[in-house]
Scaffold this active site. Structure first.
Site, short mmCIF file in Angstrom:
data_model
loop_
_atom_site.label_atom_id
_atom_site.label_comp_id
_atom_site.label_asym_id
_atom_site.label_seq_id
_atom_site.Cartn_x
_atom_site.Cartn_y
_atom_site.Cartn_z
N THR A 39 61.62 46.08 -12.90
CA THR A 39 61.78 45.04 -11.87
C THR A 39 61.47 43.73 -12.53
OG1 THR A 39 59.37 45.48 -11.37
CG2 THR A 39 61.02 46.87 -10.06
N ASN A 41 60.16 40.34 -10.75
CA ASN A 41 59.00 39.80 -9.93
C ASN A 41 59.33 38.53 -9.47
OD1 ASN A 41 57.62 42.24 -11.23
ND2 ASN A 41 56.15 41.70 -9.84
N GLU A 117 59.30 42.55 -5.54
CA GLU A 117 59.91 43.06 -7.05
C GLU A 117 61.50 43.56 -6.55
OE1 GLU A 117 56.50 45.69 -9.13
OE2 GLU A 117 56.52 46.01 -7.03
#
Length: 181
Positions: A39, A41, A117
């Site tokens: 992911t 962020n 995310e």
């Protein structure tokens, strides 16, 4: 709470689309290392904070910062991360790509801060820490849930990815937003 059915309107309805740009910030490093689902962020801003916690879908486009030099930073867990500002991304990776976004507290991990995310639905050959991302959030898949096992969490994330891909690839009222980034 059990996973509710995902209901997709014919086109994005208010408050969607939400289109923003943000610098990618350091996260916990769990997406890639623990879950196998990396992911990017991004900071929680007012518009994202006003959304219900849960999983969303849309499009995103990475924006490298080619003028910036590589640097190193150390995560809270002590792992050293190289920040290349997205300079190593290939041409295909600089186009609009489908994404799912988690907004919430990640109850499985007992986060103390709300996080946003973005999982970009693409297999990257390199990291792009320090780049920016422009994104549009087009709809909601499900609420944030807690899990008893990491495997159950991974299974649900993979189902979120499948649902988002299907919506974005097959519904013209959603696929057109790919070209608005």
């Amino acid at each position: 709470m059990t996973r509710p059915e995902t209901i997709v309107p014919e086109e994005p309805i208010s408050p969607f689309p939400i289109t923003q740009e943000s610098r990618i910030i350091s996260g916990f490093g769990r997406g890639s290392s623990e879950l196998g689902i990396p992911t990017a962020n991004i900071p929680i801003n007012k518009e994202l904070n006003d959304l219900d916690t849960g999983i969303y879908y849309g499009w995103c486009k990475l924006l490298p910062h080619s003028q910036e030099e590589d640097e190193l930073f150390i995560r809270q867990n002590g792992k050293q991360v190289k920040v290349n500002h997205g300079r190593t991304l290939c041409k295909e990776e600089l186009t609009a790509l489908p994404m799912v976004m988690s907004i919430g507290w990640n109850p499985f991990y007992h986060n103390k801060e709300k996080a946003a995310e973005v999982h970009i639905i693409h297999k990257f050959d390199t990291d792009f820490y320090g780049a920016s991302v422009k994104y549009n959030v087009l709809g909601y898949i499900r609420p944030e849930l807690n899990y008893t096992t990491k495997e159950a969490l991974i299974d649900d994330i993979n189902l979120d990815i499948k649902i988002a891909k299907e919506i974005l690839e097959t519904k013209d009222n959603y696929s057109q937003f790919k070209y608005k980034l």
